[in-house]
Design an enzyme around this catalytic site. Structure first.
Site, PDB file in Angstrom:
ATOM      1  N   HIS A  42       0.716  -1.214  -0.114  1.00 51.78           N
ATOM      2  CA  HIS A  42      -0.167  -0.048  -0.091  1.00 51.78           C
ATOM      3  C   HIS A  42       0.932   1.139   0.055  1.00 51.78           C
ATOM      4  O   HIS A  42       1.633   1.499   0.718  1.00 51.78           O
ATOM      5  CB  HIS A  42      -0.644  -0.019   1.224  1.00 51.78           C
ATOM      6  CG  HIS A  42      -0.197  -0.232   2.549  1.00 51.78           C
ATOM      7  ND1 HIS A  42       0.147  -1.535   2.882  1.00 51.78           N
ATOM      8  CD2 HIS A  42       0.105   0.508   3.539  1.00 51.78           C
ATOM      9  CE1 HIS A  42       0.340  -1.354   4.368  1.00 51.78           C
ATOM     10  NE2 HIS A  42       0.945  -0.151   4.529  1.00 51.78           N
TER      11      HIS A  42
HETATM   12  P1  AMP Z   1       1.697   0.736   7.444  1.00 50.11           P
HETATM   13  O1  AMP Z   1       1.416  -0.931   7.371  1.00 50.11           O
HETATM   14  O2  AMP Z   1       2.696   0.997   8.382  1.00 50.11           O
HETATM   15  O3  AMP Z   1       2.212   0.984   5.985  1.00 50.11           O
HETATM   16  O4  AMP Z   1       0.398   1.514   7.639  1.00 50.11           O
HETATM   17  C1  AMP Z   1      -0.872   0.878   7.563  1.00 50.11           C
HETATM   18  C2  AMP Z   1      -1.841   1.906   7.312  1.00 50.11           C
HETATM   19  O5  AMP Z   1      -3.182   1.498   7.319  1.00 50.11           O
HETATM   20  C3  AMP Z   1      -1.937   2.870   8.857  1.00 50.11           C
HETATM   21  O6  AMP Z   1      -1.753   4.159   8.277  1.00 50.11           O
HETATM   22  C4  AMP Z   1      -3.312   2.786   9.374  1.00 50.11           C
HETATM   23  O7  AMP Z   1      -3.743   3.708   9.703  1.00 50.11           O
HETATM   24  C5  AMP Z   1      -4.243   2.006   8.111  1.00 50.11           C
HETATM   25  N1  AMP Z   1      -5.366   1.235   8.504  1.00 50.11           N
HETATM   26  C6  AMP Z   1      -5.121   0.254   9.444  1.00 50.11           C
HETATM   27  N2  AMP Z   1      -6.349  -0.464   9.189  1.00 50.11           N
HETATM   28  C7  AMP Z   1      -7.134   0.051   8.265  1.00 50.11           C
HETATM   29  C8  AMP Z   1      -8.384   0.033   7.696  1.00 50.11           C
HETATM   30  N3  AMP Z   1      -9.298  -1.169   8.242  1.00 50.11           N
HETATM   31  N4  AMP Z   1      -8.896   0.821   6.948  1.00 50.11           N
HETATM   32  C9  AMP Z   1      -8.096   1.746   6.307  1.00 50.11           C
HETATM   33  N5  AMP Z   1      -6.769   2.096   6.716  1.00 50.11           N
HETATM   34  C10 AMP Z   1      -6.524   1.083   7.813  1.00 50.11           C
END
Ligand code: AMP
Length: 205
Positions: free
Chosen positions: A122
């Site tokens: 992502h």
């Molecule tokens: P990272 O894996 O550190 O790159 O970040 C994961 C991102 O996903 C973080 O910014 C979270 O706030 C976001 N996140 C976690 N769970 C969800 C969800 N169910 N829907 C949308 N965003 C999410």
């Protein structure tokens, strides 16, 4: 075409990830599989990517761009994914352009966390104000303002030149422990804790 993005206009109730949808760390793939079920969170989708609002935004505007195909993490990227990365960047640029119409003073970065917490590749598209309730910890801060945040162009270049993405676990864990400092190049003031830093960030708005 990228639809209009309204950060406050939730047309329908959001579908939150629950235990029956699978492990929480897999929540992002759910958006990739079924974007049409999540239109309260989705700001754009096509056959290759889905763009959503981050559920815990760490800045005024914080979006995630997720490939539709299953790609667990950066190390699973292959040279064949270069065109997908280009497409993710094109979608990001278009979403940023839309944002700049309504918020011309914002600036943005796009990139990836070196050691992500969520499965499925992502790309973060994040405004550089970092004024947001969910930005709470030193770890949060350093994950977006230190080399832990791998810019999109850096990732693309590494994949093109070396054929894969490699990151050092040890180095990146150290980046997350760095002392707090304002990220503005002309400022760089040090802070003892996150509340002080967050108050300071408001002065840059
Ligand atoms: P990272 O894996 O550190 O790159 O970040 C994961 C991102 O996903 C973080 O910014 C979270 O706030 C976001 N996140 C976690 N769970 C969800 C969800 N169910 N829907 C949308 N965003 C999410």
């Amino acid at each position: 075409m990228v639809p209009d993005f309204d950060p406050h206009g939730l047309a329908v109730e959001p579908h939150y990830h629950t235990a029956k949808d699978g492990p929480w760390s897999d929540a992002l793939f759910e958006f990739a599989r079924f974007p049409e079920r999540h239109m309260a969170d989705v700001v754009f989708y096509d056959s290759r990517v889905v763009a959503i609002r981050d559920r815990f935004p760490k800045a005024k505007i914080h979006l995630l761009i997720i490939p539709r195909e299953r790609i667990d993490n950066l190390s699973a990227l292959l040279p064949a994914h270069l065109s997908l990365l280009e497409h993710m960047q094109t979608v990001a640029a278009s979403l940023i352009e839309q944002q700049l119409h309504t918020n011309p003073s914002l600036s943005f970065r796009t990139g990836f966390h070196a050691l992500p917490s969520m499965r499925q590749v992502h790309m973060h598209v994040i405004s550089q104000d970092f004024v947001a309730a969910a930005l709470k910890t030193k770890r949060h801060w350093n994950s977006f303002t230190s080399p832990f945040f791998l810019g999109s162009k850096t990732v693309y270049k590494m994949l093109r030149e070396t054929g894969r993405i490699t990151v050092s676990k040890v180095d990146n864990e150290e980046f997350l422990k760095r002392d707090l400092r304002c990220h503005h190049a002309s400022c760089k003031l040090p802070f003892r804790n996150m509340p002080l830093l967050k108050t300071h960030l408001e002065s840059h708005l």
